[in-house]
Every structure is written in C-alpha cells, then in structure tokens.
Write a protein that holds these residues in place. Structure first.
Motif, PDB file in Angstrom:
ATOM      1  N   THR A  35       0.887  24.777  26.050  1.00 41.42           N
ATOM      2  CA  THR A  35       0.454  26.083  25.552  1.00 41.42           C
ATOM      3  C   THR A  35      -0.182  26.904  26.667  1.00 41.42           C
ATOM      4  O   THR A  35       0.092  28.106  26.814  1.00 41.42           O
ATOM      5  CB  THR A  35      -0.540  25.905  24.385  1.00 41.42           C
ATOM      6  N   GLU A  36      -1.024  26.276  27.464  1.00 42.68           N
ATOM      7  CA  GLU A  36      -1.664  26.984  28.581  1.00 42.68           C
ATOM      8  C   GLU A  36      -0.622  27.483  29.580  1.00 42.68           C
ATOM      9  O   GLU A  36      -0.700  28.617  30.060  1.00 42.68           O
ATOM     10  CB  GLU A  36      -2.664  26.071  29.281  1.00 42.68           C
ATOM     11  N   MET A  37       0.342  26.637  29.907  1.00 40.78           N
ATOM     12  CA  MET A  37       1.364  27.019  30.870  1.00 40.78           C
ATOM     13  C   MET A  37       2.181  28.206  30.370  1.00 40.78           C
ATOM     14  O   MET A  37       2.429  29.168  31.099  1.00 40.78           O
ATOM     15  CB  MET A  37       2.289  25.832  31.141  1.00 40.78           C
ATOM     16  N   ILE A  38       2.588  28.159  29.121  1.00 40.79           N
ATOM     17  CA  ILE A  38       3.431  29.223  28.571  1.00 40.79           C
ATOM     18  C   ILE A  38       2.660  30.533  28.478  1.00 40.79           C
ATOM     19  O   ILE A  38       3.192  31.601  28.797  1.00 40.79           O
ATOM     20  CB  ILE A  38       3.974  28.793  27.196  1.00 40.79           C
ATOM     21  N   ARG A  39       1.420  30.471  28.052  1.00 39.97           N
ATOM     22  CA  ARG A  39       0.624  31.699  27.958  1.00 39.97           C
ATOM     23  C   ARG A  39       0.391  32.319  29.323  1.00 39.97           C
ATOM     24  O   ARG A  39       0.350  33.543  29.469  1.00 39.97           O
ATOM     25  CB  ARG A  39      -0.708  31.403  27.268  1.00 39.97           C
ATOM     26  N   ALA A  40       0.227  31.475  30.336  1.00 41.94           N
ATOM     27  CA  ALA A  40       0.047  31.990  31.694  1.00 41.94           C
ATOM     28  C   ALA A  40       1.339  32.598  32.223  1.00 41.94           C
ATOM     29  O   ALA A  40       1.317  33.567  32.995  1.00 41.94           O
ATOM     30  CB  ALA A  40      -0.423  30.870  32.623  1.00 41.94           C
ATOM     31  N   LEU A  41       2.470  32.030  31.817  1.00 44.76           N
ATOM     32  CA  LEU A  41       3.760  32.515  32.291  1.00 44.76           C
ATOM     33  C   LEU A  41       4.147  33.836  31.652  1.00 44.76           C
ATOM     34  O   LEU A  41       4.612  34.756  32.323  1.00 44.76           O
ATOM     35  CB  LEU A  41       4.846  31.466  32.007  1.00 44.76           C
ATOM     36  N   ASN A  42       3.962  33.951  30.327  1.00 42.17           N
ATOM     37  CA  ASN A  42       4.413  35.160  29.630  1.00 42.17           C
ATOM     38  C   ASN A  42       3.522  35.431  28.425  1.00 42.17           C
ATOM     39  O   ASN A  42       3.633  34.759  27.396  1.00 42.17           O
ATOM     40  CB  ASN A  42       5.865  34.999  29.176  1.00 42.17           C
ATOM     41  N   PRO A  43       2.665  36.430  28.507  1.00 39.47           N
ATOM     42  CA  PRO A  43       1.761  36.741  27.389  1.00 39.47           C
ATOM     43  C   PRO A  43       2.477  37.301  26.170  1.00 39.47           C
ATOM     44  O   PRO A  43       1.866  37.416  25.102  1.00 39.47           O
ATOM     45  CB  PRO A  43       0.798  37.774  27.996  1.00 39.47           C
ATOM     46  N   ASP A  44       3.761  37.668  26.296  1.00 39.19           N
ATOM     47  CA  ASP A  44       4.510  38.146  25.137  1.00 39.19           C
ATOM     48  C   ASP A  44       4.767  37.049  24.117  1.00 39.19           C
ATOM     49  O   ASP A  44       5.020  37.326  22.945  1.00 39.19           O
ATOM     50  CB  ASP A  44       5.883  38.703  25.571  1.00 39.19           C
ATOM     51  N   VAL A  45       4.732  35.795  24.560  1.00 37.93           N
ATOM     52  CA  VAL A  45       5.146  34.685  23.714  1.00 37.93           C
ATOM     53  C   VAL A  45       4.005  34.234  22.805  1.00 37.93           C
ATOM     54  O   VAL A  45       2.895  33.963  23.269  1.00 37.93           O
ATOM     55  CB  VAL A  45       5.629  33.494  24.569  1.00 37.93           C
ATOM     56  N   ASN A  46       4.310  34.138  21.521  1.00 42.72           N
ATOM     57  CA  ASN A  46       3.380  33.546  20.556  1.00 42.72           C
ATOM     58  C   ASN A  46       3.684  32.053  20.499  1.00 42.72           C
ATOM     59  O   ASN A  46       4.709  31.635  19.970  1.00 42.72           O
ATOM     60  CB  ASN A  46       3.574  34.187  19.182  1.00 42.72           C
ATOM     61  N   ILE A  47       2.801  31.240  21.055  1.00 43.17           N
ATOM     62  CA  ILE A  47       3.030  29.803  21.124  1.00 43.17           C
ATOM     63  C   ILE A  47       2.267  29.127  19.991  1.00 43.17           C
ATOM     64  O   ILE A  47       1.080  29.375  19.785  1.00 43.17           O
ATOM     65  CB  ILE A  47       2.617  29.234  22.499  1.00 43.17           C
ATOM     66  N   ILE A  48       2.960  28.286  19.241  1.00 46.60           N
ATOM     67  CA  ILE A  48       2.362  27.573  18.116  1.00 46.60           C
ATOM     68  C   ILE A  48       2.296  26.091  18.467  1.00 46.60           C
ATOM     69  O   ILE A  48       3.320  25.401  18.443  1.00 46.60           O
ATOM     70  CB  ILE A  48       3.173  27.784  16.831  1.00 46.60           C
ATOM     71  N   PRO A  49       1.128  25.567  18.851  1.00 42.87           N
ATOM     72  CA  PRO A  49       1.024  24.142  19.196  1.00 42.87           C
ATOM     73  C   PRO A  49       1.034  23.277  17.947  1.00 42.87           C
ATOM     74  O   PRO A  49       0.313  23.542  16.986  1.00 42.87           O
ATOM     75  CB  PRO A  49      -0.325  24.069  19.931  1.00 42.87           C
ATOM     76  N   LEU A  50       1.854  22.241  17.969  1.00 44.52           N
ATOM     77  CA  LEU A  50       1.960  21.309  16.840  1.00 44.52           C
ATOM     78  C   LEU A  50       1.733  19.899  17.374  1.00 44.52           C
ATOM     79  O   LEU A  50       2.682  19.196  17.738  1.00 44.52           O
ATOM     80  CB  LEU A  50       3.341  21.427  16.184  1.00 44.52           C
ATOM     81  N   PRO A  51       0.469  19.451  17.441  1.00 45.29           N
ATOM     82  CA  PRO A  51       0.144  18.145  18.045  1.00 45.29           C
ATOM     83  C   PRO A  51       0.410  16.992  17.086  1.00 45.29           C
ATOM     84  O   PRO A  51      -0.516  16.343  16.597  1.00 45.29           O
ATOM     85  CB  PRO A  51      -1.344  18.288  18.373  1.00 45.29           C
ATOM     86  N   MET A  52       1.661  16.734  16.817  1.00 42.81           N
ATOM     87  CA  MET A  52       2.023  15.695  15.850  1.00 42.81           C
ATOM     88  C   MET A  52       3.443  15.233  16.136  1.00 42.81           C
ATOM     89  O   MET A  52       4.192  15.871  16.877  1.00 42.81           O
ATOM     90  CB  MET A  52       1.946  16.258  14.426  1.00 42.81           C
ATOM     91  N   ARG A  53       3.815  14.152  15.530  1.00 41.15           N
ATOM     92  CA  ARG A  53       5.194  13.681  15.571  1.00 41.15           C
ATOM     93  C   ARG A  53       5.911  14.149  14.315  1.00 41.15           C
ATOM     94  O   ARG A  53       5.310  14.229  13.241  1.00 41.15           O
ATOM     95  CB  ARG A  53       5.240  12.160  15.670  1.00 41.15           C
ATOM     96  N   ILE A  54       7.170  14.461  14.450  1.00 44.88           N
ATOM     97  CA  ILE A  54       7.932  14.879  13.286  1.00 44.88           C
ATOM     98  C   ILE A  54       8.337  13.647  12.496  1.00 44.88           C
ATOM     99  O   ILE A  54       8.679  12.598  13.058  1.00 44.88           O
ATOM    100  CB  ILE A  54       9.156  15.718  13.711  1.00 44.88           C
ATOM    101  N   ASP A  55       8.246  13.752  11.170  1.00 45.06           N
ATOM    102  CA  ASP A  55       8.622  12.613  10.330  1.00 45.06           C
ATOM    103  C   ASP A  55       9.219  13.140   9.030  1.00 45.06           C
ATOM    104  O   ASP A  55       9.296  14.353   8.786  1.00 45.06           O
ATOM    105  CB  ASP A  55       7.426  11.691  10.067  1.00 45.06           C
ATOM    106  N   VAL A  56       9.623  12.224   8.180  1.00 44.60           N
ATOM    107  CA  VAL A  56      10.313  12.603   6.954  1.00 44.60           C
ATOM    108  C   VAL A  56       9.416  13.417   6.028  1.00 44.60           C
ATOM    109  O   VAL A  56       9.910  14.212   5.208  1.00 44.60           O
ATOM    110  CB  VAL A  56      10.848  11.338   6.241  1.00 44.60           C
ATOM    111  N   ASP A  57       8.114  13.276   6.148  1.00 40.47           N
ATOM    112  CA  ASP A  57       7.202  13.991   5.262  1.00 40.47           C
ATOM    113  C   ASP A  57       6.963  15.434   5.690  1.00 40.47           C
ATOM    114  O   ASP A  57       6.656  16.280   4.839  1.00 40.47           O
ATOM    115  CB  ASP A  57       5.862  13.252   5.186  1.00 40.47           C
ATOM    116  N   ASN A  58       7.070  15.724   6.993  1.00 37.14           N
ATOM    117  CA  ASN A  58       6.739  17.086   7.441  1.00 37.14           C
ATOM    118  C   ASN A  58       7.930  17.882   7.954  1.00 37.14           C
ATOM    119  O   ASN A  58       7.809  19.087   8.187  1.00 37.14           O
ATOM    120  CB  ASN A  58       5.650  17.045   8.511  1.00 37.14           C
ATOM    121  N   VAL A  59       9.080  17.254   8.136  1.00 39.91           N
ATOM    122  CA  VAL A  59      10.165  17.909   8.861  1.00 39.91           C
ATOM    123  C   VAL A  59      10.647  19.187   8.182  1.00 39.91           C
ATOM    124  O   VAL A  59      10.841  20.218   8.844  1.00 39.91           O
ATOM    125  CB  VAL A  59      11.335  16.921   9.102  1.00 39.91           C
ATOM    126  N   MET A  60      10.844  19.173   6.881  1.00 32.12           N
ATOM    127  CA  MET A  60      11.379  20.355   6.202  1.00 32.12           C
ATOM    128  C   MET A  60      10.380  21.512   6.239  1.00 32.12           C
ATOM    129  O   MET A  60      10.760  22.678   6.401  1.00 32.12           O
ATOM    130  CB  MET A  60      11.760  20.024   4.763  1.00 32.12           C
TER     131      MET A  60
END
Length: 306
Positions: free
Chosen positions: A210-235
């Motif tokens: 997130t820090e790298m992307i914001r420093a590279l381009n402030p136009d980008v809305n970055i949504i950090p998702l600190p988790m693993r994808i699994d059958v319960d959250n994927v959809m």
C-alpha cells in the motif's frame, strides 16, 4: 416539407429498435458492436453508457468511418430519448451501413431501467502530464485512460507475481486496486517481490504494498486486504471488482478463485511460475474455457511444487 413526426415514422420503417435489456445482454455477452452516443459533448460528460464513443449528431457522417471502418459492423446509436438517434440511424443506413439499431427510449430509458451509467470527471493538469504517453496511443487515448481510472482490479497475492502486476497497474492509473495477502515480508522475498523494500521486512505485505503504490501514484485508491482468500470470503471479496488477478502460489486457491469468478461472471487473469518457466492466461466468462476446463482436478499432493 415533412414534419418531424413524418420523418420519424419513415425512419422507424427501416431502422430496428432494441430496448435497454437487449442492449445490456449484447454488451454483457461481449458482442463486437460499436456503441455511439450522438448527443452533444456536454450531455455525454454528464453521463453515458459504457463503452460508447461520443460523436455528436452534427459530425456523425464525417466521423463514422473512424469508429466503424466496415459498413457491415453492428452499430447501436442512442441519444437522450431515442429521437435524434433514430434520424441519425436513418442517415447511416443511407450511407451504406446496413446493421444499424436505435436504442429505444435512449439514455433516459437506460438509466431509468437501473443499468449502470458512467460520468467522467475532468482530468487534472497533473493527470494530463502523468498519462500523456497513453494519450498518444490509439489503443488507449484519453477515453481509455478515463476507463482505466474507473477500473477496479483485485490482486490476490502480493508476492512474485502480484508485485510487478500491482506496480504496473498502479503506474498505468488503474483507479482502484484491492491488494490481498496474509503474509509478511521476508528478506528472502526481496530478490523478486519488487513491491517491498528492505525497510519493510517483518511487516504485512499489504501494508508494504500500500505504501509503495501510494508513493508511486496518488490517483490510485488502494484497498489493503490482510487475509487469505477462502471459501467463506471469496464471493464477498470479488463482487466489487471488474477483474481478478490470481497470483496465488497453491492449487487450492487457484481452483477456488476460478470457480468463484466463473459463478460471479468475473474475468480471471491467472498467472503461475516455476523457476524460469511461467504461464499467463485470461479466463473470460462465456468467452472460452476456465482453469478447471484445462485442468479438471489438482495434481496429487507433492507431485508439483507450489
């Protein structure tokens, strides 16, 4: 002299009309049609149907050749209520374009039907400078750059595949990036995972990214998702994105992401790598096979490294 009512009646005898539901079906199916908004530019800027090009009625005959080089190209025209575009469609038919359809009820009925509309924001001076090289490319241009700024892409994995993908998408001006990864940065990652730096060792990869992307381009809305994808959250996770980039490193996740994208109608951009070999594939729903079509079942555990 003919009245407007008489001209419209004559045009309707030769120009077919389709309602918003049928146009949405054709767009969702990826039919190769040219959608043209014949309203004035100020009307277009207030809201339009993706992926329409704006050629105002007064310039249509002069500019249609650039939008549809082949007279047999399927063309759909619309205006605010469907009247101007009906007459415009009749003019194109007289020019030799035989596959022209008018959107019944125009933009107004499309919006009233609850279908999505797009409203462009003016580009800032800094954005014009930042993306100036894109404007020179016919395949992108100002219209394409605006579309990139509206796009939402989910990146599953911020490692060896997700890192360069995130950097390039952010640099290109993709407006919203979801960055999903449950790992932390390890020093052994740094020779290939360019989204992270030595100072970020021990930190969650999504925070570092997130820090790298914001420093590279402030136009980008970055949504950090600190988790693993699994059958319960994927959809729930993928529903808000236009496109999913799967940079995962295990077969369970690859099959899960594939199945979820298929069910949700999302395009799945899949990549995998082993040492000096790699592959990249786009799995577009209803336009070709999916990952499970190519590989019906995962290999036995331990047979293939991941």
């Amino acid at each position: 002299m003919k009245t407007l009512k008489e001209m419209l009646a004559e045009a309707r005898q030769v120009i077919p009309e389709q309602g918003p539901v049928e146009l949405r079906r054709r767009l969702d199916a990826g039919e190769p049609l040219v959608l043209i908004d014949v309203r004035d530019p100020d009307e277009y800027r207030d809201g339009f149907i993706e992926p329409a090009s704006n050629i105002s009625r007064g310039f249509l005959e002069f500019r249609i050749g650039a939008a549809a080089t082949d007279p047999s190209t399927p063309i759909v025209l619309y205006c605010q209520t469907g009247l101007r575009s009906m007459l415009a469609a009749r003019a194109l038919r007289e020019l030799g374009y035989q596959n022209v359809v008018n959107l019944q009820g125009g933009f107004q009925r499309w919006a009233q039907s609850g279908f999505p509309v797009v409203k462009d924001r003016p580009l800032t001076t800094e954005q014009i400078q930042r993306y100036s090289r894109h404007f020179l490319l016919n395949q992108v241009g100002e219209k394409g750059q605006r579309k990139l700024l509206r796009a939402k892409v989910l990146l599953i994995g911020a490692g060896g595949l997700g890192s360069p993908t995130a950097v390039y998408l952010a640099a290109a001006g993709v407006g919203t990036l979801g960055l999903m990864d449950g790992d932390i940065v390890d020093v052994s990652n740094l020779q290939r995972q360019i989204l992270h730096t030595t100072a970020n060792v021990g930190r969650p990869k999504v925070d570092s990214g997130t820090e790298m992307i914001r420093a590279l381009n402030p136009d980008v809305n970055i949504i950090p998702l600190p988790m693993r994808i699994d059958v319960d959250n994927v959809m729930d996770v993928i529903k808000d994105y236009d496109l999913v980039v799967d940079g995962s490193d295990n077969f369970d996740t690859r099959y899960l992401v594939n199945d979820a994208c298929y069910l949700a109608g999302k395009t799945n951009v899949h990549g995998s790598i082993f040492q000096f070999e790699g592959m990249a594939t786009v799995f577009a729903p209803n336009q070709g096979p999916c990952y499970r079509c190519l590989y019906p079942s995962p290999p036995p555990p331990g047979l293939v490294p991941s």
